[in-house]
Design a protein around this motif. Structure first.
Motif, PDB file in Angstrom:
ATOM      1  N   ARG A 114       0.811  -1.313  -0.078  1.00 57.61           N
ATOM      2  CA  ARG A 114       0.045  -0.099   0.093  1.00 57.61           C
ATOM      3  C   ARG A 114       0.983   1.405   0.056  1.00 57.61           C
ATOM      4  O   ARG A 114       0.331   2.168  -0.772  1.00 57.61           O
ATOM      5  N   MET A 115       1.800   1.245   0.894  1.00 60.47           N
ATOM      6  CA  MET A 115       3.054   2.470   0.964  1.00 60.47           C
ATOM      7  C   MET A 115       3.472   2.676  -0.572  1.00 60.47           C
ATOM      8  O   MET A 115       3.397   3.787  -1.106  1.00 60.47           O
ATOM      9  N   GLU A 158       2.305   2.048  -3.225  1.00 57.13           N
ATOM     10  CA  GLU A 158       1.339   2.489  -4.056  1.00 57.13           C
ATOM     11  C   GLU A 158       0.920   3.896  -3.948  1.00 57.13           C
ATOM     12  O   GLU A 158       0.968   4.657  -4.943  1.00 57.13           O
ATOM     13  N   TRP A 159       1.051   4.207  -2.673  1.00 59.29           N
ATOM     14  CA  TRP A 159       0.782   5.753  -2.298  1.00 59.29           C
ATOM     15  C   TRP A 159       2.077   6.516  -3.032  1.00 59.29           C
ATOM     16  O   TRP A 159       1.784   7.658  -3.352  1.00 59.29           O
ATOM     17  N   PHE A 160       3.201   5.922  -2.737  1.00 62.08           N
ATOM     18  CA  PHE A 160       4.230   6.682  -3.276  1.00 62.08           C
ATOM     19  C   PHE A 160       4.742   6.212  -4.881  1.00 62.08           C
ATOM     20  O   PHE A 160       6.089   6.430  -5.087  1.00 62.08           O
TER      21      PHE A 160
END
Lengths: 293, 227
Positions: free
Chosen positions: A99-100, A102-104
């Protein structure tokens, strides 16, 4: 000629004869109900917006590394069993990292220096009733060896709920006040039109008409005016709402407004009922003085 | 038909409407009620149709004590009392025919038979050809005829006329009087309040004279003034 058709003939005849009074009453009903409709639409939309915001309130339980999978499953099952809880999602360390990433994804350099996976696994708890957040969070056992920390944005949630409940109260008061103003305005208009026909009512009484015989045509008149005014107002309010919704969606797309929250059928029924009710009550109140003796 | 027993009506604070009035009017009589303005004629009439209630004493119409009449029954009382007024009191937005019809419709009689009845009674008062006219298209005398037709269409046992000729010229007044006289002949009790001295003197009927709320004269075949 039946009695009922006589009443309708009387009512429609006098609506036509007292043309300007009819128009005045119609416009009063129309304006009051357009405003009421606008407020209803606003209330529904903003209420949906508030709900949307509230639903984002959730509890995150961070877990210590190296917990036994059996303990994790047991705890998930326990929390899932609480009545206030809608769902418990287990996020593994790998999923958290994914997820991290994906965010960055636009700035991958942020994550480049990472050695291993520093992110904890967690439970994400969604609630049936967001207002229960503090109670549920408090029940989570911090002594449990696999639990590291519990987060639920306590301050933000408190403030948000204080704001939303106040906003709801405010709108409720506003609607009630508006309703009172509309009834006063309309019964006053109808009273004026009845006052102009005071002599007519006197004569009817002299000839031996019962109060209900006199009242029916006036009630039919009031209800007709209320219905027509409310119908026009409903159309205008809903068309305006659609137009405004389209405009907002086009011009402020990033603002995720719940523009389809308005239950059209409900609003239509409510507005028509209010119109008819106001017409009937207004006539009855307006007539009361003249029917004595 | 009409019975006043010791009837007193005071308008607050202390204006006397009627004071200790006792009288009895038989069925089928024709009675003139005379007296100056403020003598109590209107009070007398308003007590009869229960627009007012007495402060003391008892008013009965047709053997019925009006004080015991519940207010929802007042309309039924009024259907049995035809009323004719100086200002006609016609519904201005209805034709002569519909004005007469109204008195029938309120009693729940809106059948074909009652339409015929309304048309007949208009012919009877000499207005058959003006049934479709509105009040403002009729002369004063004609309007008063419509008003009499409306008052009489239900064949009430009692007909009250309050200054029915007050706004009319002498010839027209004579016509109206003849109409009332004919109605009286059918057995209807007629009570007429009037200022019309000549009319009263000519008719030689029972005269009740009021002054300051008191009956000052009650004469079987009287004139307007003292003989």
């Amino acid at each position: 000629m039946g009695r009922i058709s006589f009443f309708f003939k009387e009512a429609l005849g006098s609506l036509r004869r007292n043309f300007f009074m009819t128009i005045a009453a119609l416009v009063t009903v129309f304006l009051s109900i357009v405003v009421l409709g606008g407020v209803l639409v606003f209330v529904y939309t903003s209420d949906a917006l508030l709900k949307q915001v509230e639903e984002k309130v959730e509890i995150t339980v961070y877990l210590k590394d190296g917990g036994e999978p059996a303990d994790v499953t047991a705890m998930q099952g326990e929390i899932q069993g609480w009545v206030e809880v809608e769902s418990v999602t287990y996020i593994t360390k790998e999923q958290a990292l994914e997820r991290m990433r994906e965010w960055f994804k636009d700035n991958p350099e942020v994550l480049e220096g990472l050695s291993g996976n520093p992110l904890p696994a967690s439970f994400e708890i969604a609630l049936k009733d967001p207002q229960a957040v503090a109670a549920v969070a408090g029940r989570i056992d911090l002594e449990n060896p696999i639990v590291d920390d519990v987060r639920w944005g306590e301050e933000i949630a408190d403030k948000l709920f204080a704001f939303t409940s106040q906003a709801r109260n405010f709108m409720l008061i506003f609607i009630v006040l508006l309703g009172i103003v509309a009834i006063l305005l309309i019964s006053n208009t109808i009273r004026l039109s009845i006052f102009a026909r005071k002599r007519e009512v006197e004569i009817m009484k002299l000839v031996g008409a019962t109060n209900w015989f006199i009242r029916w045509p006036f009630l039919i008149e009031g209800v007709t005016v209320g219905f027509i005014g409310a119908a026009a107002a409903t159309v205008v309010a809903l068309v305006l709402n659609n137009y405004l919704a389209g405009w907002l969606r086009q011009n402020i797309p990033f603002l995720d407004l719940p523009l389809d929250a308005v239950p059209y059928v409900m609003v239509t029924v409510v507005l028509l009922a209010v119109g008819v009710g106001i017409g009937a009550v207004g006539s009855a109140i307006g007539l009361r003085r003249f029917l004595k003796v | 038909m009409i019975k006043f027993e010791d009837v007193t009506k005071i308008y607050p604070p202390s204006t006397v409407g009627l004071e200790r009035v006792n009288l009895h009017i038989e069925k089928g009589e024709f009675v003139f009620l005379v007296g100056p303005s403020g003598s109590g004629k209107s009070t007398f009439i308003r007590l009869l149709i229960r627009e007012l209630e007495p402060d003391r004493g008892r008013v009965s119409v047709g053997g019925r004590d009006l004080a015991s009449l519940r207010s929802w029954k007042v309309p039924y009382l009024r259907r049995n009392i035809g009323c004719v007024f100086q200002d006609f009191k016609l519904l201005v937005n209805k034709t002569a025919f519909d004005n007469v019809m109204y008195a029938l419709v309120v009693t729940g009689n809106a059948t074909g038979a009652s339409k015929r009845k309304a048309a007949e009674i208009l012919s009877l008062v000499g207005l058959g050809h003006k049934a479709g006219s509105y009040p403002n298209e009729l002369s004063g005398g004609e309007q008063q005829r419509v008003s009499i037709a409306r008052a009489f269409v239900n064949h009430p046992p009692l007909l009250i006329a309050d200054e029915p000729t007050g706004n009319l010229d002498p010839d027209t007044s004579m016509g109206i009087m003849q109409l009332l006289y004919r109605i009286n002949k059918t057995g209807t009790t007629v009570l007429m309040a009037t200022h019309d001295r000549e009319m009263v003197d000519r008719m030689r009927r029972r005269v009740i004279a009021l002054d300051s709320g008191k009956v000052v004269r009650d004469q079987k075949r009287g004139g307007y003034g003292e003989d």
